[in-house]
Design an enzyme around this catalytic site. Structure first.
Site, PDB file in Angstrom:
ATOM      1  CB  THR A 133      -0.845   0.061   0.960  1.00 32.36           C
ATOM      2  OG1 THR A 133      -1.277  -1.004   1.338  1.00 32.36           O
ATOM      3  CG2 THR A 133      -1.781   1.386   0.596  1.00 32.36           C
TER       4      THR A 133
ATOM      5  CB  THR B 211       9.025  -3.602   1.547  1.00 27.24           C
ATOM      6  OG1 THR B 211       8.763  -3.683   3.040  1.00 27.24           O
ATOM      7  CG2 THR B 211       9.130  -1.585   1.273  1.00 27.24           C
ATOM      8  CG  ASP B 212       7.997  -7.854   4.469  1.00 29.17           C
ATOM      9  OD1 ASP B 212       8.478  -7.189   4.770  1.00 29.17           O
ATOM     10  OD2 ASP B 212       7.496  -8.446   4.822  1.00 29.17           O
TER      11      ASP B 212
ATOM     12  CE  LYS C 119      12.078  -4.649   4.933  1.00 26.41           C
ATOM     13  NZ  LYS C 119      10.680  -5.572   4.979  1.00 26.41           N
TER      14      LYS C 119
END
Lengths: 448, 503
Positions: free
Chosen positions: A101, A177-178, A255
């Site tokens: 989102t 983002t994961d 990440k």
């Protein structure tokens, strides 16, 4: 869900979430809007949003009474009515929503937060976008990035190809983002010879708060999307400040933090560029990228074999477990320690359990076994220690490779989508396809 | 303006009080940082922007807010042990601090509030940069309470537990030449060590028929109710008051940031007077928010904001309140200091202002312990030692912190046994500041403060009378007092003088 008793009471009173009610519990009396029950919390309490904005839980039990009142609110999102402006002097950027989102709309009457995606919503949330490009866009799917599968990657790649055909000057993929770096790697392999930039952006802080990193990531992402870096990139905060974003190479990004804005870092290479938020200036840090308008021929190449497993080596690893992987996968990636090691036990320690026989059996059966560094940073080198030499002899793939675990995993799926021949798999894996492998590592590339 | 002539009753003055009291929990409300707020030098500065979030509010409002925020940047000072990733908005909140929750529940219970079935944490949207996340976390702990005041029940509408905001670095503090930092190229600087410190916000109902002085007393009573838990912070800036003031024919005006309790009555008076003056001259009172100035007057700050913009804090699940735990808390509630105050006035016969001073002082505990152990000592004498004698000694640049409880107990034990007189106390205290380990007997001998036996006193006075025959009684008393001060009760000296004069 509320408890069956409360649900029954609500039904009897004809009250739905969003309706105004007066509730009496003992001496206390409250008026407010009935909230839907969230998953967590006490199912035997009803939750009201009071006039002063607070949510209050009132226990259902003896002395509990409820009266339906006039008024209330509908807990429903309505799209913003900002028309996307068309400025002929500006390039066109397509924004594709791939879950996550990046924009929200908050209804303070009910406290509800809605994901907002229409171009109108986006321009309402990020007016600066129209200063960079004409924005068009659509939502592809709505899911957490952890629910992504290789099939989703194929769907995204196909949509990107469609947009390129439809003459988009750049494409932004909004993504949770994961697993963003997995998707970035997948796009890098599936979209060879990209004629325009494909930029992935996301936000580490929820978009319902004024401090979210969404606006800066998206604005800088738009700058990247209209730049001449015709590559798959990931555009996220460079520091904890709202000063600049880094545009990372899709196959060399990871990440590295659960929550910080600057969680995404380039591994073993410099990022493509720094993009300053305030003046939207792009400071290019490399010159080995494909330029917009290069001569290469673009064609979607999205064949994948998702039957690839990932194993994290650790002390005491069970050889039987490694052997069992033959039943599940067509190829495995092993996150090895140090320069690329697992237990090989050449000195015959009575307690140690070498997993070399199990790995060799997999290799001999035709299954590719790919080694990646558990250390994240650095290059696999199987020549230095005896363990490495044993593994190289056993036929594992990866000696000399500086790939990230995720890029190697995605690459193996992609390679196995193209060939099953172990020799060809090995050759292709060890050949740089999309920048995932380099021949030199600059001294400035660690922890920056 | 003729403030003293305002008839507040006739003017139908109404006021509401909102008290913000910092809690003295070890850690912040949603992280493991210390709440000490002691660090002075920042170890880093984080620079951020903020953006409006689309809402049901009109597009024009959003556009204006966008333009406003676009021109602003927020500089946050980071401190090593008092700031973490939660404070810099780089990590989700940890679980709600149970210690702070317990203190807040105790306060809500002391104020006779209903406790909700579970605690729902909300985000209150704040866009002035004082919260790195652009919202403040806040939750209802109690509703519908009351406090006794002068035979009436003062309604306590709500007790909320919330995070304190970051403190703005004011004029001159960051070397910007005395300008309001918020005005300097749209750059505002905040210190993050206060951000996240738990505080309770206590809101009274609309209070009518109270004078400004009484309203100030009500605020004081709410403050000492909080302090009854002995787990709230005290000192400058740890308790802040906001007000709502209106008069007949006017509008509700919000007055922010009354830092000192002693100013409250004055602020209310001045604000009511300002509104009455406006109305008298045919002008309108605007519904607005005003800031308190040093002299107790107010200045315009901004139009009154609409209803608080709140939505649930989804990173913290609702916190269930266990009935057994609540029952235990209720049973173990401390004696409210409001009751204590009453007891001091009636049982210990302290004058009202002295009782207030004792309750407000750092020596409340030891005062009570001394009265428990030495009930025959005059409470006024003990109270005066703690509220004024120690201050006098401190003013002489002596470190009264060197005095320990044992010193006070020893002194008041001597007093109770009538082995010293109260006039000897200041000298003894000074002595123990300088020589904390000296035995009482040695100190009395050294200072010549051992009480005279009745015969000794009689003899000294008789001798003085004999040496100066015909001297006036008053003069003889003065000379005698000079000779025996600290060794005899002045009443006894007077009696001895009377007797000697009769001879």
């Amino acid at each position: 869900m509320y408890s069956p008793e409360i649900e029954a009471l609500l039904k009897k009173k004809g009250v739905e979430a969003g309706g105004r009610v007066r509730v009496t519990a003992g001496k206390a009396e409250y008026e407010g809007i009935l909230m839907p029950r969230v998953v967590a919390g006490d199912a035997q309490s009803i939750v009201l949003k009071l006039e002063n904005g607070y949510n209050l839980s009132v226990r259902y039990g003896k002395g509990f009474e409820m009266k339906k009142l006039a008024g209330g609110a509908r807990i429903k999102h309505k799209a913003a009515d900002v028309a996307p402006a068309k400025d002929a002097s500006k390039p066109t950027v397509t924004v594709l929503g791939c879950g996550g989102t990046i924009a929200s709309r908050v209804d303070y009457t009910t406290g509800a937060v809605f994901p907002a995606f229409s171009p109108g919503d986006m321009l309402a949330s990020f007016p600066e976008l129209k200063e960079v490009a004409n924005i068009r866009g659509r939502k592809l799917f709505d899911l957490f990035s952890d629910d992504m599968t290789p099939a989703h990657w194929q769907a995204i790649a196909a949509e990107v190809a469609k947009e390129i055909k439809a003459k988009a000057d750049g494409i932004i993929l909004m993504h949770g983002t994961d697993t963003m770096h997995y998707t970035a790697a997948a796009m890098s392999f599936m979209l060879p010879n990209l004629p325009v930039p494909v930029v992935m952006v996301g936000s580490q802080r929820s978009s319902d708060r004024g401090s979210s990193d969404n606006a800066m990531n998206l604005t800088c992402g738009a700058v990247a999307a209209v730049s001449d870096v015709a590559e798959v990139g990931v555009c996220m905060h460079g520091t904890t400040n709202d000063d600049y974003c880094l545009l990372h190479q899709g196959t060399k990004v990871r990440k590295l933090h659960t929550s910080r804005r600057d969680a995404f870092r380039s591994i073993n290479v410099r990022p493509f560029a720094k993009i300053w938020y305030e003046d939207r200036r792009m400071e290019v840090l490399r010159d080995d990228y494909k330029r917009r308008g290069h001569a290469g021929r673009f064609a979607l190449d999205d064949k994948m074999n998702p039957r690839v497993g990932f194993v994290y080596n650790h002390p005491g690893m069970d050889p039987a477990y490694v052997a069992s992987l033959a039943n599940h996968f067509d190829g495995i990636v092993v996150a090895a320690t140090g320069l690329g090691h697992v237990s090989t036990n050449p000195k015959g320690d009575p307690l140690a359990r070498s997993i070399v026989p199990a790995l060799k059996a997999l290799v001999d059966s035709g299954m590719p076994v790919v080694f990646v560094p558990q250390t994240i940073y650095g290059r696999i080198n199987l020549n230095v220690y005896e363990a490495g030499r044993i593994l190289e002899a056993a036929g594992v793939i990866g000696n000399g490779c500086d790939w990230t675990p995720e890029a190697a995993l995605v690459k193996l799926m992609w390679v196995l989508g193209h060939t099953k021949d172990p020799k060809k798999v090995r050759e292709l894996m060890l050949t740089n396809v999309a920048g995932e492998l380099t021949e030199r590592t600059g001294t400035e590339t660690f922890m920056t | 303006m003729p403030e003293e002539k305002i008839d507040f009753k006739k003017a139908r003055m109404k006021a509401g009080i909102e008290i913000h009291q910092q809690l003295d929990s070890k850690q912040k409300l949603f992280c493991g940082c210390s709440t000490a707020m002691q660090e002075k030098e920042p170890v880093a500065v984080v620079v951020r922007k903020q953006h409006p979030v689309a809402s049901e509010l009109g597009a024009i409002d959003a556009a204006a807010q966008y333009e406003y925020l676009r021109g602003r940047s927020f500089h946050y000072h980071v401190f090593r042990d008092e700031t973490c990733l939660v404070d810099t908005d780089e990590e989700p909140p940890h679980a709600l601090n149970r210690e702070a929750l317990q203190i807040a529940l105790e306060i809500a219970m002391l104020l006779n509030c209903e406790i909700p079935a579970e605690i729902n944490v909300m985000r209150k949207t704040i866009t002035d940069g004082s919260n790195t996340g652009a919202f403040q976390r806040t939750m209802i702990i109690g509703t519908g309470g009351w406090m006794k005041f002068g035979g009436k029940k003062v309604p306590i509408t709500q007790v909320a537990l919330e995070e304190d905001s970051a403190a703005i670095v004011r004029e001159g503090e960051n070397g910007n030449g005395g300008k309001d930092p918020a005005e300097e190229n749209g750059k505002a600087t905040y210190r993050l060590n206060r951000l996240g410190v738990p505080l309770v916000e206590i809101t009274t109902g609309t209070l009518e028929d109270f004078s400004p002085g009484q309203l100030q007393e009500i605020a004081f009573m709410i403050g000492i109710t909080c302090r009854s838990t002995e787990k709230v912070k005290h000192g400058i800036g740890t308790i802040r008051q906001d007000l709502n003031v209106s008069v007949r024919g006017g509008e509700r005006v919000e007055v922010k940031g009354v830092q000192e309790l002693g100013m409250l009555a004055k602020v209310i008076e001045k604000e009511a007077a300002r509104q009455l003056e406006l109305l008298k001259t045919g002008k309108k009172v605007e519904k607005e928010t005003r800031a308190t100035l040093l002299d107790g007057s107010t200045r315009f700050m901004r139009p009154m904001p609409g209803a608080a913009r709140m939505y649930p804090e989804t990173d913290v699940p609702p916190v269930a309140l266990d009935d057994v735990w609540l029952k235990q808390l209720r049973e173990k509630l401390p004696e409210p200091w409001t009751d204590k105050l009453e007891r001091f006035k009636t049982k210990l016969e302290l004058p009202a202002d002295l009782a207030v001073q004792v309750v407000g002082s750092d020596y409340l505990d030891i005062f009570e312990n001394i009265m428990k152990k030495h009930p025959k000592v005059n409470a006024v004498v003990v109270a005066n030692v703690f509220t004024s004698t120690l201050k006098d000694i401190g003013r002489r640049k002596l470190d009264v912190k060197r005095l320990e409880d044992r010193h006070f107990f020893a002194i008041f034990s001597e007093l109770e046994k009538k082995r010293i007189v109260k006039e000897a106390i200041p000298d003894l205290l000074v002595n123990f500041v300088n020589a904390p380990d000296e035995a009482m007997g040695d100190a009395l001998r050294k200072l010549n403060l051992t009480m005279l036996k009745p015969d000794e006193l009689k003899e000294i006075v008789a001798q003085l009378a004999k040496d100066s025959p015909g001297m006036a009684k008053e003069r003889l008393y003065g000379i005698a007092m000079g000779r025996v001060r600290g060794r005899a009760d002045p009443q006894d000296v007077l009696k001895a003088v009377e007797r000697a004069a009769k001879k």
